[in-house]
Design a protein around this motif. Structure first.
Motif, PDB file in Angstrom:
ATOM      1  N   PRO A 183      59.452  45.018   7.787  1.00  0.00           N
ATOM      2  CA  PRO A 183      59.067  45.791   8.963  1.00  0.00           C
ATOM      3  C   PRO A 183      57.656  46.384   8.854  1.00  0.00           C
ATOM      4  N   ALA A 184      57.071  46.596  10.015  1.00  0.00           N
ATOM      5  CA  ALA A 184      55.726  47.180  10.068  1.00  0.00           C
ATOM      6  C   ALA A 184      55.799  48.673   9.776  1.00  0.00           C
ATOM      7  N   ASN A 185      54.725  49.207   9.236  1.00  0.00           N
ATOM      8  CA  ASN A 185      54.652  50.674   9.118  1.00  0.00           C
ATOM      9  C   ASN A 185      53.985  51.242  10.381  1.00  0.00           C
ATOM     10  N   ASP A 186      53.941  52.566  10.481  1.00  0.00           N
ATOM     11  CA  ASP A 186      53.453  53.205  11.711  1.00  0.00           C
ATOM     12  C   ASP A 186      52.002  52.822  12.021  1.00  0.00           C
ATOM     13  N   ASP A 187      51.213  52.710  10.967  1.00  0.00           N
ATOM     14  CA  ASP A 187      49.810  52.375  11.189  1.00  0.00           C
ATOM     15  C   ASP A 187      49.669  50.956  11.763  1.00  0.00           C
ATOM     16  N   GLU A 188      50.492  50.035  11.255  1.00  0.00           N
ATOM     17  CA  GLU A 188      50.438  48.655  11.773  1.00  0.00           C
ATOM     18  C   GLU A 188      50.884  48.602  13.237  1.00  0.00           C
ATOM     19  N   ILE A 189      51.884  49.406  13.558  1.00  0.00           N
ATOM     20  CA  ILE A 189      52.345  49.452  14.963  1.00  0.00           C
ATOM     21  C   ILE A 189      51.212  49.979  15.847  1.00  0.00           C
ATOM     22  N   ALA A 190      50.567  51.043  15.385  1.00  0.00           N
ATOM     23  CA  ALA A 190      49.483  51.651  16.182  1.00  0.00           C
ATOM     24  C   ALA A 190      48.313  50.678  16.335  1.00  0.00           C
ATOM     25  N   GLN A 191      47.969  49.988  15.263  1.00  0.00           N
ATOM     26  CA  GLN A 191      46.822  49.063  15.338  1.00  0.00           C
ATOM     27  C   GLN A 191      47.138  47.871  16.256  1.00  0.00           C
ATOM     28  N   TYR A 223      49.072  39.652  31.168  1.00  0.00           N
ATOM     29  CA  TYR A 223      50.230  38.812  30.855  1.00  0.00           C
ATOM     30  C   TYR A 223      51.086  39.360  29.713  1.00  0.00           C
ATOM     31  N   SER A 224      52.381  39.165  29.871  1.00  0.00           N
ATOM     32  CA  SER A 224      53.312  39.633  28.859  1.00  0.00           C
ATOM     33  C   SER A 224      54.383  38.589  28.598  1.00  0.00           C
ATOM     34  N   TYR A 225      55.231  38.880  27.621  1.00  0.00           N
ATOM     35  CA  TYR A 225      56.340  37.987  27.293  1.00  0.00           C
ATOM     36  C   TYR A 225      57.534  38.832  26.877  1.00  0.00           C
ATOM     37  N   ILE A 226      58.724  38.377  27.212  1.00  0.00           N
ATOM     38  CA  ILE A 226      59.939  39.092  26.799  1.00  0.00           C
ATOM     39  C   ILE A 226      60.802  38.158  25.947  1.00  0.00           C
ATOM     40  N   GLY A 227      61.231  37.034  26.516  1.00  0.00           N
ATOM     41  CA  GLY A 227      61.939  36.026  25.730  1.00  0.00           C
ATOM     42  C   GLY A 227      63.391  36.352  25.435  1.00  0.00           C
ATOM     43  N   PRO A 228      64.040  35.447  24.702  1.00  0.00           N
ATOM     44  CA  PRO A 228      65.472  35.563  24.442  1.00  0.00           C
ATOM     45  C   PRO A 228      65.763  36.483  23.262  1.00  0.00           C
ATOM     46  N   GLU A 229      67.024  36.899  23.177  1.00  0.00           N
ATOM     47  CA  GLU A 229      67.417  37.845  22.126  1.00  0.00           C
ATOM     48  C   GLU A 229      67.112  37.335  20.721  1.00  0.00           C
ATOM     49  N   VAL A 230      67.174  35.999  20.565  1.00  0.00           N
ATOM     50  CA  VAL A 230      66.966  35.448  19.230  1.00  0.00           C
ATOM     51  C   VAL A 230      65.564  35.793  18.688  1.00  0.00           C
ATOM     52  N   THR A 231      64.610  36.002  19.577  1.00  0.00           N
ATOM     53  CA  THR A 231      63.254  36.348  19.119  1.00  0.00           C
ATOM     54  C   THR A 231      62.952  37.848  19.250  1.00  0.00           C
ATOM     55  N   TRP A 232      63.864  38.622  19.784  1.00  0.00           N
ATOM     56  CA  TRP A 232      63.548  40.038  20.033  1.00  0.00           C
ATOM     57  C   TRP A 232      63.086  40.809  18.802  1.00  0.00           C
ATOM     58  N   PRO A 233      63.747  40.636  17.635  1.00  0.00           N
ATOM     59  CA  PRO A 233      63.290  41.436  16.494  1.00  0.00           C
ATOM     60  C   PRO A 233      61.809  41.195  16.159  1.00  0.00           C
ATOM     61  N   ILE A 234      61.331  39.956  16.371  1.00  0.00           N
ATOM     62  CA  ILE A 234      59.937  39.672  16.018  1.00  0.00           C
ATOM     63  C   ILE A 234      59.021  39.800  17.239  1.00  0.00           C
ATOM     64  N   TYR A 235      59.604  39.720  18.454  1.00  0.00           N
ATOM     65  CA  TYR A 235      58.725  39.812  19.625  1.00  0.00           C
ATOM     66  C   TYR A 235      58.966  41.106  20.423  1.00  0.00           C
ATOM     67  N   LYS A 236      59.966  41.076  21.285  1.00  0.00           N
ATOM     68  CA  LYS A 236      60.140  42.202  22.216  1.00  0.00           C
ATOM     69  C   LYS A 236      60.314  43.545  21.501  1.00  0.00           C
ATOM     70  N   ASN A 237      61.107  43.556  20.408  1.00  0.00           N
ATOM     71  CA  ASN A 237      61.342  44.811  19.693  1.00  0.00           C
ATOM     72  C   ASN A 237      60.439  44.970  18.475  1.00  0.00           C
ATOM     73  N   GLY A 238      59.481  44.062  18.331  1.00  0.00           N
ATOM     74  CA  GLY A 238      58.561  44.126  17.192  1.00  0.00           C
ATOM     75  C   GLY A 238      57.225  44.751  17.601  1.00  0.00           C
ATOM     76  N   THR A 239      56.248  44.586  16.714  1.00  0.00           N
ATOM     77  CA  THR A 239      54.936  45.220  16.964  1.00  0.00           C
ATOM     78  C   THR A 239      54.283  44.697  18.251  1.00  0.00           C
ATOM     79  N   ILE A 240      54.400  43.387  18.496  1.00  0.00           N
ATOM     80  CA  ILE A 240      53.758  42.833  19.696  1.00  0.00           C
ATOM     81  C   ILE A 240      54.458  43.351  20.954  1.00  0.00           C
ATOM     82  N   GLY A 241      55.786  43.521  20.858  1.00  0.00           N
ATOM     83  CA  GLY A 241      56.531  44.071  21.989  1.00  0.00           C
ATOM     84  C   GLY A 241      56.112  45.507  22.285  1.00  0.00           C
ATOM     85  N   ARG A 242      55.837  46.260  21.204  1.00  0.00           N
ATOM     86  CA  ARG A 242      55.363  47.632  21.387  1.00  0.00           C
ATOM     87  C   ARG A 242      54.023  47.615  22.139  1.00  0.00           C
TER      88      ARG A 242
END
Ligand code: NAD
Length: 396
Positions: A183-191, A223-242
């Motif tokens: 998982p990313a740390n707070d600084d990586e999420i912010a950057q 432009y944005s992306y949401i995608g399927p649940e299978v990718t959510w941890p790395i996309y929608k709920n990950g740093t890029i999703g943030r």
């Protein structure tokens, strides 16, 4: 020079000038084949206009709506022993075709995140067009130098809160292995949010607005992306999703800021497609390979140009944007149908190295990837010598 693909992981370090021109020509032909787009914008700025969704946006605006276009990108011309980048050749080809069709086209190569680039583009709009009626924001970048602080910010593709493990396609070896990402740390999420979120989009629109170069009723789209649940941890709920959540925050802020002009900001959620940016995201190439197989079989597969043609033709210009409950345009509608997604779930559980080629459209993935760099286009003689030194006419 005889130009061949040189693939290193998820990038190709060469690009073919005539092949890129053929790729641009095929996108133009698709849009023209669908006929003119009524009531479209006439003066369009595209930030991130040289590849992927931004290039296709520029093509749909110019050849569908008949718009004058200004494009901003970060690309490289050829050097002694290196070809130019695909985006360089795409932009050269686009300008030539636009000019031949009697359409104004001017390009800027440099850092779109900088204040200087914003100033240069504003001067060009003032001098050549007066105002713009549409601004497309389609940057995808691994880094950003913040224009105020000078800080170098980097985006990462990581989950948030927990380690993520899933299947992954090694596109070089065609092995379905497993990838584990911490998982990313707070600084990586912010950057990541600072690079891929909405701040720079807001800075562009603010600068353009203050300079008086946005016309009444202006539209801006990112432009944005949401995608399927299978990718959510790395996309929608990950740093890029943030970062994409921040893009939606910016959209709401811009809607308010543009209200006095009668303007409108949109986030358009687009389909997962092979682009230089998406091929770098873990897990996504396997998802895209399965998705291509399913959508091609259903006859609903689209590439960036079909998506962007649909954006202008069936959402922005016909008065029927069909926003979802969060106010977003959804061009991922066909990707996200329950029929497509239930097939994805089924295939995702089954896919492994042995059955990969029968379950997934790996060939389609590869073909699309190579086309991004101008390889595999019909009518191009790849065995022939080609001159890599190509001019983008407006860049001198
Ligand atoms: P891409 O890599 O094909 O294009 C990125 C563009 O940004 C290029 O024109 C590049 O030159 C430009 N760029 C990068 N850094 C720059 C800088 N510092 N200054 C000026 N220009 C710069 O990417 P893409 O996949 O078309 O992504 C565009 C947008 O679409 C992104 O917001 C992405 O998240 C979104 N999107 C992509 C997908 C997908 O599957 N590819 C799906 C939905 C949404």
């Amino acid at each position: 020079m005889i130009v061949e693909p040189k693939i290193r992981g998820f990038i190709c370090t060469t690009a073919h000038p005539e092949g890129c021109a053929a790729h641009v020509a095929s996108q133009i032909a698709l849009v023209k084949g669908r006929g003119p787009i009524a009531s479209g914008p006439k003066k369009v700025l595209v930030v991130g206009s040289s590849t992927g969704y931004g290039l296709s946006s520029r093509i749909a605006a110019a050849f569908g709506c008949g718009a004058a276009t200004i494009g901003v990108f970060f690309e490289k011309p050829a050097e002694e022993k290196r070809t130019g980048t695909a985006g360089w050749y795409n932009s050269a080809a686009f300008e030539k075709e636009a000019t031949a069709a009697g359409l104004y086209a001017r390009s800027f190569n440099g850092d779109a995140f900088s204040n200087e680039m914003k100033r240069e583009v504003i001067e060009a709009i003032k001098a050549d067009l007066g105002q713009v009626d549409c601004v497309i924001y389609s940057l995808a970048s691994p880094r950003r130098v913040h224009p105020d602080s000078g800080e170098v910010l980097k985006s990462v593709l990581k989950p948030i809160g927990q380690t993520y493990t899933n299947k992954n396609l090694n596109t070089t070896t065609k092995v379905v292995d497993s990838v584990t990402i911490e998982p990313a740390n707070d600084d990586e999420i912010a950057q990541t949010t600072a690079v891929m979120g909405g701040e720079d989009w807001e800075m562009w629109i603010k600068a353009l607005h203050e300079a008086g170069v946005l016309s009444p009723g202006v539209t801006t789209v990112a432009y944005s992306y949401i995608g399927p649940e299978v990718t959510w941890p790395i996309y929608k709920n990950g740093t890029i999703g943030r970062a994409k959540e921040d893009l939606e925050r910016a959209q709401r802020a811009l809607d308010e800021a543009l209200a006095p002009l009668g303007g409108k900001a949109w986030v358009s959620v687009n389909k997962a497609l092979v682009t230089q940016a998406s091929s770098a995201i873990p897990v996504v190439p396997l998802y895209i390979s399965l998705l291509y197989k399913i959508m091609k079989a259903k006859g609903s597969h689209e590439d960036t140009i079909e998506q962007m043609d649909r954006l202008f033709r069936d959402r922005l210009c016909n008065g029927q944007p069909q926003p979802d409950e969060a106010g977003r345009i959804r061009l991922d509608d066909w990707e996200m149908t329950p029929e497509v997604q239930s097939e994805i779930d089924e295939l995702w559980a089954k896919v492994d190295t042995e059955n990969l080629l029968s379950l997934a459209d790996v060939e389609g993935y590869e073909t699309s990837f190579l086309r991004l760099f101008g390889f595999g286009l019909a009518g191009v003689d790849y065995a022939a010598e080609t001159d890599p030194n190509v001019r983008v006419p407006s860049l001198g």
